[in-house]
Design a protein around this motif. Structure first.
Motif, PDB file in Angstrom:
ATOM      1  N   ILE A   7      53.851  97.182  33.234  1.00 24.63           N
ATOM      2  CA  ILE A   7      53.715  98.645  33.180  1.00 24.63           C
ATOM      3  C   ILE A   7      52.454  98.982  32.403  1.00 24.63           C
ATOM      4  CG2 ILE A   7      56.198  99.113  33.389  1.00 24.63           C
ATOM      5  CD1 ILE A   7      56.328  99.520  30.361  1.00 24.63           C
ATOM      6  N   SER A   8      52.030 100.207  32.501  1.00 22.95           N
ATOM      7  CA  SER A   8      50.809 100.633  31.808  1.00 22.95           C
ATOM      8  C   SER A   8      51.084 100.803  30.309  1.00 22.95           C
ATOM      9  CB  SER A   8      50.306 101.948  32.393  1.00 22.95           C
ATOM     10  OG  SER A   8      51.217 102.986  32.081  1.00 22.95           O
ATOM     11  N   LYS A   9      49.980 100.766  29.539  1.00 15.36           N
ATOM     12  CA  LYS A   9      50.121 101.007  28.097  1.00 15.36           C
ATOM     13  C   LYS A   9      50.690 102.397  27.839  1.00 15.36           C
ATOM     14  CE  LYS A   9      45.906  99.517  26.902  1.00 15.36           C
ATOM     15  NZ  LYS A   9      44.751  99.265  26.021  1.00 15.36           N
ATOM     16  N   SER A  10      50.295 103.376  28.640  1.00 12.88           N
ATOM     17  CA  SER A  10      50.822 104.730  28.438  1.00 12.88           C
ATOM     18  C   SER A  10      52.331 104.774  28.676  1.00 12.88           C
ATOM     19  CB  SER A  10      50.097 105.743  29.321  1.00 12.88           C
ATOM     20  OG  SER A  10      50.286 105.444  30.680  1.00 12.88           O
ATOM     21  N   SER A  11      52.821 103.930  29.586  1.00 17.37           N
ATOM     22  CA  SER A  11      54.271 103.871  29.809  1.00 17.37           C
ATOM     23  C   SER A  11      54.986 103.292  28.596  1.00 17.37           C
ATOM     24  CB  SER A  11      54.596 103.032  31.042  1.00 17.37           C
ATOM     25  OG  SER A  11      54.103 103.657  32.199  1.00 17.37           O
ATOM     26  N   ILE A  12      54.350 102.332  27.951  1.00 14.22           N
ATOM     27  CA  ILE A  12      54.933 101.771  26.724  1.00 14.22           C
ATOM     28  C   ILE A  12      55.016 102.865  25.660  1.00 14.22           C
ATOM     29  CG2 ILE A  12      54.593 100.159  24.810  1.00 14.22           C
ATOM     30  CD1 ILE A  12      53.395  98.195  26.825  1.00 14.22           C
ATOM     31  N   TYR A  13      53.936 103.632  25.533  1.00 16.72           N
ATOM     32  CA  TYR A  13      53.912 104.694  24.528  1.00 16.72           C
ATOM     33  C   TYR A  13      54.911 105.812  24.840  1.00 16.72           C
ATOM     34  CZ  TYR A  13      49.878 102.561  22.287  1.00 16.72           C
ATOM     35  OH  TYR A  13      49.056 101.697  21.602  1.00 16.72           O
ATOM     36  N   HIS A  14      55.388 105.840  26.048  1.00 14.72           N
ATOM     37  CA  HIS A  14      56.460 106.778  26.385  1.00 14.72           C
ATOM     38  C   HIS A  14      57.753 106.391  25.654  1.00 14.72           C
ATOM     39  CE1 HIS A  14      58.988 109.441  28.767  1.00 14.72           C
ATOM     40  NE2 HIS A  14      59.759 108.415  29.041  1.00 14.72           N
ATOM     41  N   HIS A  15      57.915 105.082  25.394  1.00 11.47           N
ATOM     42  CA  HIS A  15      59.132 104.568  24.761  1.00 11.47           C
ATOM     43  C   HIS A  15      59.000 104.379  23.250  1.00 11.47           C
ATOM     44  CE1 HIS A  15      61.201 103.909  28.539  1.00 11.47           C
ATOM     45  NE2 HIS A  15      60.148 103.285  29.005  1.00 11.47           N
ATOM     46  N   VAL A  16      57.802 104.005  22.789  1.00  8.44           N
ATOM     47  CA  VAL A  16      57.591 103.725  21.361  1.00  8.44           C
ATOM     48  C   VAL A  16      56.234 104.246  20.918  1.00  8.44           C
ATOM     49  CG1 VAL A  16      59.078 101.671  21.267  1.00  8.44           C
ATOM     50  CG2 VAL A  16      56.659 101.419  21.829  1.00  8.44           C
ATOM     51  N   ARG A  17      56.109 104.463  19.613  1.00  8.84           N
ATOM     52  CA  ARG A  17      54.849 104.959  19.060  1.00  8.84           C
ATOM     53  C   ARG A  17      53.825 103.851  18.839  1.00  8.84           C
ATOM     54  NH1 ARG A  17      58.752 107.523  16.185  1.00  8.84           N
ATOM     55  NH2 ARG A  17      58.469 106.137  14.415  1.00  8.84           N
ATOM     56  N   SER A  18      54.322 102.627  18.578  1.00 11.89           N
ATOM     57  CA  SER A  18      53.393 101.561  18.214  1.00 11.89           C
ATOM     58  C   SER A  18      54.019 100.196  18.427  1.00 11.89           C
ATOM     59  CB  SER A  18      53.004 101.702  16.737  1.00 11.89           C
ATOM     60  OG  SER A  18      54.158 101.478  15.921  1.00 11.89           O
ATOM     61  N   LYS A  19      53.173  99.193  18.340  1.00  8.97           N
ATOM     62  CA  LYS A  19      53.620  97.796  18.408  1.00  8.97           C
ATOM     63  C   LYS A  19      54.555  97.510  17.231  1.00  8.97           C
ATOM     64  CE  LYS A  19      50.864  94.367  17.069  1.00  8.97           C
ATOM     65  NZ  LYS A  19      49.883  93.270  16.961  1.00  8.97           N
ATOM     66  N   GLU A  20      54.228  98.063  16.060  1.00 12.20           N
ATOM     67  CA  GLU A  20      55.058  97.812  14.880  1.00 12.20           C
ATOM     68  C   GLU A  20      56.446  98.427  15.030  1.00 12.20           C
ATOM     69  OE1 GLU A  20      54.838  97.549  10.044  1.00 12.20           O
ATOM     70  OE2 GLU A  20      53.080  98.179  11.160  1.00 12.20           O
ATOM     71  N   GLU A  21      56.546  99.537  15.754  1.00 13.19           N
ATOM     72  CA  GLU A  21      57.868 100.109  16.009  1.00 13.19           C
ATOM     73  C   GLU A  21      58.714  99.154  16.854  1.00 13.19           C
ATOM     74  OE1 GLU A  21      60.061 103.803  18.295  1.00 13.19           O
ATOM     75  OE2 GLU A  21      58.036 104.152  17.539  1.00 13.19           O
ATOM     76  N   LEU A  22      58.089  98.499  17.822  1.00 12.60           N
ATOM     77  CA  LEU A  22      58.809  97.492  18.620  1.00 12.60           C
ATOM     78  C   LEU A  22      59.292  96.356  17.720  1.00 12.60           C
ATOM     79  CD1 LEU A  22      56.582  97.324  21.818  1.00 12.60           C
ATOM     80  CD2 LEU A  22      59.027  97.914  21.756  1.00 12.60           C
ATOM     81  N   LEU A  23      58.421  95.914  16.821  1.00 12.32           N
ATOM     82  CA  LEU A  23      58.799  94.850  15.890  1.00 12.32           C
ATOM     83  C   LEU A  23      59.978  95.278  15.029  1.00 12.32           C
ATOM     84  CD1 LEU A  23      58.142  92.049  14.627  1.00 12.32           C
ATOM     85  CD2 LEU A  23      56.680  93.284  13.006  1.00 12.32           C
ATOM     86  N   ARG A  24      59.911  96.498  14.499  1.00 14.56           N
ATOM     87  CA  ARG A  24      60.989  96.982  13.631  1.00 14.56           C
ATOM     88  C   ARG A  24      62.305  97.084  14.409  1.00 14.56           C
ATOM     89  NH1 ARG A  24      60.682  99.215   8.504  1.00 14.56           N
ATOM     90  NH2 ARG A  24      62.609 100.163   7.823  1.00 14.56           N
ATOM     91  N   ARG A  25      62.259  97.574  15.632  1.00 13.75           N
ATOM     92  CA  ARG A  25      63.477  97.664  16.443  1.00 13.75           C
ATOM     93  C   ARG A  25      64.070  96.288  16.701  1.00 13.75           C
ATOM     94  NH1 ARG A  25      62.527 102.114  21.276  1.00 13.75           N
ATOM     95  NH2 ARG A  25      62.131 103.905  19.927  1.00 13.75           N
ATOM     96  N   ALA A  26      63.210  95.328  17.008  1.00 18.89           N
ATOM     97  CA  ALA A  26      63.687  93.972  17.290  1.00 18.89           C
ATOM     98  C   ALA A  26      64.317  93.337  16.057  1.00 18.89           C
ATOM     99  CB  ALA A  26      62.528  93.112  17.807  1.00 18.89           C
ATOM    100  N   ILE A  27      63.631  93.456  14.937  1.00 23.60           N
ATOM    101  CA  ILE A  27      64.131  92.868  13.697  1.00 23.60           C
ATOM    102  C   ILE A  27      65.400  93.579  13.243  1.00 23.60           C
ATOM    103  CG2 ILE A  27      63.582  92.606  11.251  1.00 23.60           C
ATOM    104  CD1 ILE A  27      60.707  91.945  12.149  1.00 23.60           C
ATOM    105  N   SER A  28      65.449  94.892  13.445  1.00 28.64           N
ATOM    106  CA  SER A  28      66.651  95.647  13.081  1.00 28.64           C
ATOM    107  C   SER A  28      67.854  95.161  13.870  1.00 28.64           C
ATOM    108  CB  SER A  28      66.444  97.140  13.329  1.00 28.64           C
ATOM    109  OG  SER A  28      65.502  97.659  12.428  1.00 28.64           O
ATOM    110  N   ARG A  29      67.640  94.850  15.127  1.00 26.30           N
ATOM    111  CA  ARG A  29      68.748  94.350  15.951  1.00 26.30           C
ATOM    112  C   ARG A  29      69.312  93.057  15.358  1.00 26.30           C
ATOM    113  NH1 ARG A  29      69.063  93.938  22.516  1.00 26.30           N
ATOM    114  NH2 ARG A  29      70.631  92.297  22.595  1.00 26.30           N
ATOM    115  N   ALA A  30      68.432  92.159  14.949  1.00 30.88           N
ATOM    116  CA  ALA A  30      68.876  90.907  14.336  1.00 30.88           C
ATOM    117  C   ALA A  30      69.578  91.167  13.004  1.00 30.88           C
ATOM    118  CB  ALA A  30      67.682  89.973  14.130  1.00 30.88           C
ATOM    119  N   LEU A  31      68.966  91.977  12.163  1.00 32.14           N
ATOM    120  CA  LEU A  31      69.545  92.255  10.846  1.00 32.14           C
ATOM    121  C   LEU A  31      70.875  92.990  10.945  1.00 32.14           C
ATOM    122  CD1 LEU A  31      66.298  93.226   8.935  1.00 32.14           C
ATOM    123  CD2 LEU A  31      67.768  91.260   8.421  1.00 32.14           C
ATOM    124  N   ASP A  32      70.972  93.942  11.873  1.00 32.86           N
ATOM    125  CA  ASP A  32      72.238  94.663  12.056  1.00 32.86           C
ATOM    126  C   ASP A  32      73.354  93.690  12.419  1.00 32.86           C
ATOM    127  OD1 ASP A  32      70.904  97.003  11.500  1.00 32.86           O
ATOM    128  OD2 ASP A  32      70.896  97.735  13.582  1.00 32.86           O
TER     129      ASP A  32
END
Length: 196
Positions: A41-66
């Motif tokens: 998908i395009s980068k703009s499509s990614i930004y439709h879902h998240v604000r940044s690469k770091e937000e993706l990292l935080r979501r992923a790590i949060s899933r593990a920690l939760d």
């Protein structure tokens, strides 16, 4: 074709792709361009879902920690003698690790280079302290061997559990099941920890 892919993309499926790329390339070595190519998908499509690469990292790590912290709230982690609670936590942490393998793998690979990584490392330390406290309680209740150093036992226990991310691959021919792995971890660890 691209439109159909974008229409079927969800935040969860994007997160799963991002985690794969972060593990393969390393978080620092991953760009939004890498993520968009992997997701198709395009980068703009990614930004439709998240604000940044770091937000993706935080979501992923949060899933593990939760998942890990959720284990500490289960009835088996809260009731009974400390050694029994510790066995429950050990088994369930191994199970969570296998159930959330890519997310926990990513959590274990963070090095503290970003605010999110430092937050994750602090949360991991909090979790380790909770388990270490259970070991201390088990020792105080007389259920651990007298010659067991609590700090060393905590490190060895997590070392054994965390090593699962390096070799466990579900669904491979002849592979042991998730339940067999979790049971083996508990048997192996507590044969050395429990007072005979």
């Amino acid at each position: 074709m691209t439109m159909a892919k974008r229409d079927t993309y969800t935040p969860d499926s994007l997160l799963a792709v991002a985690v794969e790329v972060f593990i393969e390339r390393g978080y620092d070595g991953t760009s939004m361009e890498h993520l968009s190519q992997a997701a198709g998908i395009s980068k703009s499509s990614i930004y439709h879902h998240v604000r940044s690469k770091e937000e993706l990292l935080r979501r992923a790590i949060s899933r593990a920690l939760d998942g890990l912290f959720g284990v500490l709230e289960e009835a088996g982690a809260l009731q009974g003698r400390a050694i029994e609670r510790l066995e429950h936590v050990t088994r369930r942490v191994a199970e969570v690790l296998m159930d959330e393998l890519p997310y926990v793998t990513l959590l274990l690979r963070v090095r503290g280079n970003t605010d999110t990584e430092r937050w994750a490392m602090e949360r991991r330390r909090e979790f380790d302290h909770e388990v270490s406290d259970l070991l201390k309680q088990a020792a105080a209740e007389g259920d651990l061997r007298d010659d067991v150093d609590i700090r060393l036992a905590t490190r060895l226990l997590f070392g054994m559990i965390n090593s699962i991310v390096e070799w466990y691959r579900p669904g491979r021919g002849g592979a042991v099941s998730r339940d067999e792995v979790a049971e083996a971890v508990v048997r192996t660890a507590f044969a050395g920890l429990r007072k005979p």
